[in-house]
Design an enzyme around this catalytic site. Sequence first.
Site, PDB file in Angstrom:
ATOM      1  N   ASN A  63     -84.118 -15.677  64.504  1.00 42.59           N
ATOM      2  CA  ASN A  63     -84.858 -14.629  63.790  1.00 42.59           C
ATOM      3  C   ASN A  63     -84.478 -13.242  64.294  1.00 42.59           C
ATOM      4  O   ASN A  63     -84.216 -13.046  65.476  1.00 42.59           O
ATOM      5  CB  ASN A  63     -86.376 -14.871  63.832  1.00 42.59           C
ATOM      6  CG  ASN A  63     -86.943 -15.079  65.220  1.00 42.59           C
ATOM      7  OD1 ASN A  63     -86.303 -15.669  66.085  1.00 42.59           O
ATOM      8  ND2 ASN A  63     -88.150 -14.597  65.443  1.00 42.59           N
ATOM      9  N   GLU A  65     -85.844  -9.415  64.054  1.00 41.19           N
ATOM     10  CA  GLU A  65     -86.990  -8.572  63.656  1.00 41.19           C
ATOM     11  C   GLU A  65     -86.569  -7.120  63.492  1.00 41.19           C
ATOM     12  O   GLU A  65     -85.447  -6.721  63.819  1.00 41.19           O
ATOM     13  CB  GLU A  65     -88.113  -8.742  64.683  1.00 41.19           C
ATOM     14  CG  GLU A  65     -88.618 -10.176  64.703  1.00 41.19           C
ATOM     15  CD  GLU A  65     -89.859 -10.393  65.567  1.00 41.19           C
ATOM     16  OE1 GLU A  65     -90.209  -9.508  66.374  1.00 41.19           O
ATOM     17  OE2 GLU A  65     -90.462 -11.472  65.421  1.00 41.19           O
ATOM     18  N   CYS A  74     -86.269 -14.493  59.087  1.00 45.79           N
ATOM     19  CA  CYS A  74     -86.464 -15.731  59.844  1.00 45.79           C
ATOM     20  C   CYS A  74     -85.121 -16.392  60.180  1.00 45.79           C
ATOM     21  O   CYS A  74     -84.128 -16.227  59.456  1.00 45.79           O
ATOM     22  CB  CYS A  74     -87.265 -16.731  59.017  1.00 45.79           C
ATOM     23  SG  CYS A  74     -88.967 -16.272  58.706  1.00 45.79           S
ATOM     24  N   GLU A  76     -84.222 -19.494  59.856  1.00 48.17           N
ATOM     25  CA  GLU A  76     -83.736 -20.450  58.857  1.00 48.17           C
ATOM     26  C   GLU A  76     -82.948 -19.747  57.764  1.00 48.17           C
ATOM     27  O   GLU A  76     -81.921 -20.237  57.287  1.00 48.17           O
ATOM     28  CB  GLU A  76     -84.906 -21.209  58.214  1.00 48.17           C
ATOM     29  CG  GLU A  76     -85.703 -22.074  59.180  1.00 48.17           C
ATOM     30  CD  GLU A  76     -86.859 -21.338  59.861  1.00 48.17           C
ATOM     31  OE1 GLU A  76     -86.737 -20.120  60.115  1.00 48.17           O
ATOM     32  OE2 GLU A  76     -87.882 -21.990  60.133  1.00 48.17           O
ATOM     33  N   CYS A 113     -91.427 -21.434  57.358  1.00 49.52           N
ATOM     34  CA  CYS A 113     -92.458 -20.717  56.585  1.00 49.52           C
ATOM     35  C   CYS A 113     -92.210 -20.902  55.082  1.00 49.52           C
ATOM     36  O   CYS A 113     -91.154 -21.395  54.661  1.00 49.52           O
ATOM     37  CB  CYS A 113     -92.466 -19.235  56.954  1.00 49.52           C
ATOM     38  SG  CYS A 113     -91.140 -18.295  56.178  1.00 49.52           S
ATOM     39  N   CYS A 116     -89.017 -19.332  53.657  1.00 51.19           N
ATOM     40  CA  CYS A 116     -87.813 -20.087  54.031  1.00 51.19           C
ATOM     41  C   CYS A 116     -87.711 -21.373  53.217  1.00 51.19           C
ATOM     42  O   CYS A 116     -86.622 -21.761  52.800  1.00 51.19           O
ATOM     43  CB  CYS A 116     -87.809 -20.396  55.527  1.00 51.19           C
ATOM     44  SG  CYS A 116     -87.435 -18.943  56.524  1.00 51.19           S
TER      45      CYS A 116
END
Length: 162
Positions: A63, A65, A74, A76, A113, A116
């Site tokens: 990930n 940010e 993210c 993924e 999530c 994703c």
Amino acid sequence: MIKKIEITASFSVFPSVDDLPNDVQELMKQAVEVRKNAYAPYSNFKVGCAILLDNDKIVVGSNQENAAYPSGLCAERVAIFQSGVVYPEAKILKMAITAASENTQVNQPIPPCGACRQSISEYEVKQETPIEIYFMGETGEIYKSDSLKNLLPLMFDKKALG
Ligand code: THU
């Protein structure tokens, strides 16, 4: 007449990494390694993802940010978009995901999530074969989903667009 539709999800649960098939152990090892490269100064929650393709290549992501929070991405999606960029013709066989926090011990499986799941679904629909998804925390059990579909009932896909 009102009817009910029931959709069930099922998962295989592995007690530890040592119980995974050999190729998935290797994949999870790479996810753990790349998790350490996550750029997560805001959440302190680091996620690593490793993807095995049918050309035997492994593509990884962590990930990333951003001070403008929604601009981050993210692990993924970093990984799956990278696989689409580098190996657009390859099929995705398996994904391994792991998450760890600097604030607390993450000892339960951390699933991808919703956003994703939607992104992964695009590739599963496109390639017309299921993607196995393995996810864990930093320690503890690993959950396996046999397909993305199992994680996203009633998914929205290109068929809706006509
Ligand atoms: N995160 C992921 O990388 N994957 C997920 O599926 C859930 C959340 C990241 C996004 C953000 O950087 C941090 O974890 C906390 O939400």
